[in-house]
Design an enzyme around this catalytic site. Structure first.
Site: not given
Ligand code: E4P
Length: 217
Positions: A82-84
């Site tokens: 998950v890219k945050v």
């Protein structure tokens, strides 16, 4: 060093994955918009082709929204990362994802201080954007050097993922500076295979080989 492709283009991913040299994939909202395809479908298709980490970015700006979106993205396949974004809300979400065992890639990192916070939040990957720093007159690669030193000083496990790579030189410099991974646009990845002296040398060898009139098989 792990080499990732920075694209959601499944055809290009399949083509380069056939070399056995692609360790993972990153995407971002701009690349998804350019592809003009359904985000969740594309991530599913990429994960069916690539066993390594596949970064898929949340679109929410608040922690609760990021957690909802991130959990949904993570449910697509076990290798989704998950890219945050590197914001206060993003790092709170990163800490929660780490507690839940969900891998994260903290993106849009432009300073060593930001990278320090991301590591303390438990990020799996930090993405310093080299090319965009170069664009504004800074020396992007210096950021990799600083982050490497800080992470080594404190034995952080967060992997440095050199991003916003624009040239083959960026890839080699990132490797020299100790980046764990680099995410590379497909055209730059293909350029890594090439050198004019390789082509010139091969032309000469093949011309001379033809003169021998021999065949190996
Ligand atoms: C990384 O994860 C980003 O998708 C990417 O490297 C950004 O590159 P750009 O600055 O060329 O858009």
């Amino acid at each position: 060093m792990q080499l990732f492709l920075d694209t959601p283009d499944v055809a290009l991913i399949k083509d380069l994955a056939a070399t056995g040299l692609v360790d993972g994939i990153t995407t971002n909202p701009s690349l998804i918009a350019k592809a003009g395809r359904n985000f969740l479908e594309v991530i599913g298709e990429i994960c069916a082709v690539i066993d390594g980490p596949v970064s898929a970015e949340v679109a929410a700006m608040d922690t609760a929204g990021m957690l909802d979106e991130g959990r949904k993205l993570a449910s697509i396949a076990p290798n989704v990362v998950v890219k945050v974004p590197l914001t206060r809300d993003g790092l709170i979400a990163t800490r929660e994802f780490a507690a839940e065992g969900i891998a994260t890639n903290v993106t849009l990192c432009f300073s060593a201080a930001q990278a320090l916070l991301a590591a303390k939040a438990g990020a799996s990957y930090i993405s310093p954007f080299i090319g965009r720093l170069d664009d504004v007159g800074a020396e992007g690669m210096d950021l990799i050097v600083e982050i490497r030193a800080i992470y080594d000083n404190y034995d952080f496990d967060t992997e440095i993922l050199a991003a916003s790579i624009r040239t083959p030189g960026h890839v080699t410099q990132a490797a020299l500076c100790g980046a764990d991974c680099a995410t590379i646009p497909p055209d730059v990845f293909n350029a890594l295979f090439k050198h004019p002296l390789t082509e010139r040398g091969l032309d000469q060898f093949m011309a001379d080989w033809a003169k021998t009139g021999q065949s190996i098989l």
